[in-house]
Design an enzyme around this catalytic site. Structure first.
Site, PDB file in Angstrom:
ATOM      1  N   ASN A   1       0.905  -1.227   0.063  1.00 34.47           N
ATOM      2  CA  ASN A   1       0.095   0.011   0.252  1.00 34.47           C
ATOM      3  C   ASN A   1       0.875   1.206  -0.201  1.00 34.47           C
ATOM      4  O   ASN A   1       1.445   1.589   1.076  1.00 34.47           O
ATOM      5  CB  ASN A   1      -0.858  -0.013   1.127  1.00 34.47           C
ATOM      6  CG  ASN A   1      -1.890   1.109   1.334  1.00 34.47           C
ATOM      7  OD1 ASN A   1      -1.831   1.834   0.461  1.00 34.47           O
ATOM      8  ND2 ASN A   1      -2.299   1.247   2.483  1.00 34.47           N
ATOM      9  N   TRP A   2       0.913   1.987  -1.195  1.00 33.26           N
ATOM     10  CA  TRP A   2       1.764   3.057  -1.222  1.00 33.26           C
ATOM     11  C   TRP A   2       1.289   4.137  -0.417  1.00 33.26           C
ATOM     12  O   TRP A   2       2.196   5.211  -0.465  1.00 33.26           O
ATOM     13  CB  TRP A   2       2.050   3.464  -2.754  1.00 33.26           C
ATOM     14  CG  TRP A   2       2.910   2.475  -3.384  1.00 33.26           C
ATOM     15  CD1 TRP A   2       3.423   1.052  -3.015  1.00 33.26           C
ATOM     16  CD2 TRP A   2       3.300   2.313  -4.833  1.00 33.26           C
ATOM     17  NE1 TRP A   2       4.151   0.537  -3.976  1.00 33.26           N
ATOM     18  CE2 TRP A   2       3.954   1.380  -5.030  1.00 33.26           C
ATOM     19  CE3 TRP A   2       3.173   3.369  -5.924  1.00 33.26           C
ATOM     20  CZ2 TRP A   2       4.813   1.008  -6.538  1.00 33.26           C
ATOM     21  CZ3 TRP A   2       3.595   3.014  -7.325  1.00 33.26           C
ATOM     22  CH2 TRP A   2       4.329   1.882  -7.325  1.00 33.26           C
ATOM     23  N   LYS A   3       0.104   4.245  -0.241  1.00 29.31           N
ATOM     24  CA  LYS A   3      -0.445   5.285   0.338  1.00 29.31           C
ATOM     25  C   LYS A   3      -0.307   6.642  -0.520  1.00 29.31           C
ATOM     26  O   LYS A   3      -0.244   6.362  -1.603  1.00 29.31           O
ATOM     27  CB  LYS A   3      -0.084   5.730   1.936  1.00 29.31           C
ATOM     28  CG  LYS A   3      -0.325   4.299   2.782  1.00 29.31           C
ATOM     29  CD  LYS A   3       0.194   4.527   4.081  1.00 29.31           C
ATOM     30  CE  LYS A   3      -0.186   3.086   4.784  1.00 29.31           C
ATOM     31  NZ  LYS A   3       0.001   3.170   6.114  1.00 29.31           N
TER      32      LYS A   3
ATOM     33  N   GLU B   1      -5.017  -5.212  10.693  1.00 31.99           N
ATOM     34  CA  GLU B   1      -4.038  -4.094  10.846  1.00 31.99           C
ATOM     35  C   GLU B   1      -4.191  -3.060  12.247  1.00 31.99           C
ATOM     36  O   GLU B   1      -5.150  -2.497  12.187  1.00 31.99           O
ATOM     37  CB  GLU B   1      -4.176  -2.957   9.655  1.00 31.99           C
ATOM     38  CG  GLU B   1      -3.935  -3.565   8.229  1.00 31.99           C
ATOM     39  CD  GLU B   1      -3.351  -2.632   7.549  1.00 31.99           C
ATOM     40  OE1 GLU B   1      -2.271  -2.431   6.749  1.00 31.99           O
ATOM     41  OE2 GLU B   1      -3.688  -1.276   7.444  1.00 31.99           O
TER      42      GLU B   1
ATOM     43  N   SER C   1       3.801  -2.134  10.448  1.00 32.94           N
ATOM     44  CA  SER C   1       5.255  -2.377  10.421  1.00 32.94           C
ATOM     45  C   SER C   1       5.688  -3.543  10.231  1.00 32.94           C
ATOM     46  O   SER C   1       6.895  -4.120  10.769  1.00 32.94           O
ATOM     47  CB  SER C   1       5.687  -1.711  11.885  1.00 32.94           C
ATOM     48  OG  SER C   1       5.204  -0.646  12.373  1.00 32.94           O
TER      49      SER C   1
ATOM     50  N   GLY D   1       3.100  -1.096   4.267  1.00 30.68           N
ATOM     51  CA  GLY D   1       3.144   0.393   4.040  1.00 30.68           C
ATOM     52  C   GLY D   1       4.457   0.759   3.768  1.00 30.68           C
ATOM     53  O   GLY D   1       4.807   0.615   2.500  1.00 30.68           O
ATOM     54  N   GLY D   2       5.316   1.175   4.615  1.00 26.65           N
ATOM     55  CA  GLY D   2       6.558   1.860   4.383  1.00 26.65           C
ATOM     56  C   GLY D   2       7.284   0.775   3.721  1.00 26.65           C
ATOM     57  O   GLY D   2       8.117   1.505   2.821  1.00 26.65           O
TER      58      GLY D   2
ATOM     59  N   GLY E   1       2.798   2.159  10.753  1.00 20.70           N
ATOM     60  CA  GLY E   1       3.990   3.336  10.688  1.00 20.70           C
ATOM     61  C   GLY E   1       4.607   3.636  11.970  1.00 20.70           C
ATOM     62  O   GLY E   1       5.141   4.740  11.805  1.00 20.70           O
TER      63      GLY E   1
ATOM     64  N   HIS F   1      -9.337   0.961   5.416  1.00 17.71           N
ATOM     65  CA  HIS F   1      -7.980   1.213   5.939  1.00 17.71           C
ATOM     66  C   HIS F   1      -8.252   2.381   7.292  1.00 17.71           C
ATOM     67  O   HIS F   1      -9.199   3.174   7.396  1.00 17.71           O
ATOM     68  CB  HIS F   1      -7.256   1.933   4.968  1.00 17.71           C
ATOM     69  CG  HIS F   1      -5.539   1.813   5.500  1.00 17.71           C
ATOM     70  ND1 HIS F   1      -5.274   2.788   6.364  1.00 17.71           N
ATOM     71  CD2 HIS F   1      -4.744   1.014   5.312  1.00 17.71           C
ATOM     72  CE1 HIS F   1      -3.874   2.471   6.705  1.00 17.71           C
ATOM     73  NE2 HIS F   1      -3.761   1.298   6.122  1.00 17.71           N
TER      74      HIS F   1
ATOM     75  N   GLU G   1      -6.428   4.735   8.284  1.00 17.84           N
ATOM     76  CA  GLU G   1      -6.468   6.106   7.907  1.00 17.84           C
ATOM     77  C   GLU G   1      -7.445   6.658   7.208  1.00 17.84           C
ATOM     78  O   GLU G   1      -7.913   7.833   7.522  1.00 17.84           O
ATOM     79  CB  GLU G   1      -5.061   6.173   6.863  1.00 17.84           C
ATOM     80  CG  GLU G   1      -3.692   5.806   7.648  1.00 17.84           C
ATOM     81  CD  GLU G   1      -2.668   5.391   6.871  1.00 17.84           C
ATOM     82  OE1 GLU G   1      -2.516   5.549   5.650  1.00 17.84           O
ATOM     83  OE2 GLU G   1      -1.757   4.774   7.721  1.00 17.84           O
TER      84      GLU G   1
HETATM   85  P1  13P Z   1       3.255   0.155   7.628  1.00 14.93           P
HETATM   86  O1  13P Z   1       3.635  -1.032   7.086  1.00 14.93           O
HETATM   87  O2  13P Z   1       4.250   1.417   7.272  1.00 14.93           O
HETATM   88  O3  13P Z   1       3.060   0.082   9.142  1.00 14.93           O
HETATM   89  O4  13P Z   1       1.772   0.643   7.272  1.00 14.93           O
HETATM   90  C1  13P Z   1       0.831  -0.480   7.320  1.00 14.93           C
HETATM   91  C2  13P Z   1      -0.288  -0.193   6.387  1.00 14.93           C
HETATM   92  O5  13P Z   1      -1.142   0.513   6.888  1.00 14.93           O
HETATM   93  C3  13P Z   1      -0.506  -0.795   5.248  1.00 14.93           C
HETATM   94  O6  13P Z   1      -1.939  -0.492   4.840  1.00 14.93           O
END
Ligand code: 13P
Length: 250
Positions: A9-11, A167, A213, A234-235, A173, A96, A98
Site C-alpha cells: 500500500n503506497w498510500k 492492521e 510495521s 506500507g512503508g 507506521g 483502512h 487512515e
Molecule cells: P506500515 O507498514 O507502514 O506500518 O503500514 C501498514 C499499512 O497501513 C498498510 O496498509
C-alpha cells in the site's frame, strides 16, 4: 480462495515516474512465481499505467486504496469501483484505518463500499483495534463489531470473495509490530468468527493478511503463523529491496 499474498500500500507516495521505476525494480528482482500473489496499491492516478505495466505477469495485480460507496454522480474528486475496474485494477482496499480516522469512514459507509465493489473488484477489507482498545483488552470486541457491522450482511458467496487485512492501528507506521503471537491470536479469532457465521469451508478459505510495521526482518516469523496468509505492507513497500525480501519471506 485462500492464497499467499504480499500487498504493497503506497498510500500518498510516489510520482508516476517514481512509481513506474519502483515497479521495474520489483519486476527485475522478483522471480515469476504463482505461489505468492503480489498486489500493488498505488494512488488512483497511477492505476492504469501500473496495471498496464504488470498485465503480462499473472503473479502480480493492482489495487486501489479506496473507492466511493455510490455508483456514480455529482461527487467531485471521488472515484467509483467501476472506474477502478476499468483501469485494469482487480482489487480495492476498503476500511483502512487512515480512511476511518482521516475521512471519518464508519462501518456503515464501509459496508456500502463493499456492496458496490464486490461485483467488480476483490475487496481487501481492513480491520484492527487502536491502542486504547488494545490496552483496555477490548480489541477482540472491536474486531468482532467491525466484521459484523461491515461484512457479515454479505451472502456466503460474496463473503467468500473478501480478503481480510488485520492492521492494529498502534502498529501502523510506528515501527512497533504486533508479535507473531499477538497477530496469530487475532487472526485465529477472525477465522473463528467467520467459521461461526459462514462455516468451516469459507473460514478455512479466507485469506487473512497482517499489516502494521511488517518489514524484511519480521515478515518470515509472521508469515510462518498458521492463520497468517501474508502481509499488507506500507512503508516497506516503497523500496524494491525491502518488498522483494518480504515477498521472499514465505
Ligand atoms: P506500515 O507498514 O507502514 O506500518 O503500514 C501498514 C499499512 O497501513 C498498510 O496498509
Amino acid at each position: 480462495m485462500r492464497r499467499k499474498i504480499v500487498a504493497g500500500n503506497w498510500k500518498m507516495n510516489k510520482t508516476l515516474d517514481q512509481g513506474l521505476q519502483l515497479v521495474d525494480e520489483i519486476l527485475s528482482s522478483s522471480e515469476t512465481s504463482s505461489q505468492v500473489l503480489k498486489i500493488i496499491a498505488p494512488p488512483y492516478i497511477h492505476l492504469a499505467a501500473i496495471a498496464e505495466k504488470l498485465s503480462s505477469r499473472e503473479d502480480f495485480a493492482v489495487a486501489a486504496q479506496n473507492c466511493h460507496h455510490l455508483k456514480s454522480g455529482a461527487f467531485t474528486g471521488e472515484v467509483s469501483a467501476e472506474m477502478i475496474a476499468s483501469t485494469g485494477a482487480k482489487y480495492v482496499i476498503i476500511g483502512h484505518s487512515e480512511r476511518r480516522s482521516f475521512a471519518g469512514e464508519t462501518n456503515d459507509i464501509l459496508s456500502q463500499k463493499v456492496n458496490i465493489a464486490i461485483d467488480k473488484l476483490t475487496p481487501i477489507f481492513c480491520i484492527g483495534e487502536n491502542v486504547d482498545q488494545r490496552n483496555a483488552n477490548t480489541h477482540l470486541e472491536t474486531i468482532r463489531a467491525q466484521l459484523k457491522d461491515a461484512l457479515f450482511h454479505l451472502t456466503a458467496a460474496d463473503f467468500g470473495k473478501i480478503i481480510i487485512a488485520y492492521e492494529p492501528v498502534w502498529a501502523i507506521g510506528t515501527g512497533v509490530t504486533a508479535t507473531s503471537h499477538q497477530a496469530q491470536g487475532v487472526h485465529n479469532f477472525i477465522r473463528t468468527e467467520i467459521n461461526k457465521k459462514y462455516g468451516k469451508e469459507i473460514s478455512e478459505n479466507t485469506t487473512i493478511l497482517y499489516g502494521g510495521s511488517c518489514n524484511a526482518q519480521n515478515a518470515q516469523e509472521l508469515f510462518s503463523c498458521i492463520d497468517i496468509d501474508g502481509g499488507l505492507i506500507g512503508g516497506a513497500s516503497l523500496k524494491a529491496t525491502d518488498i522483494v525480501s518480504i515477498i521472499n519471506s514465505f
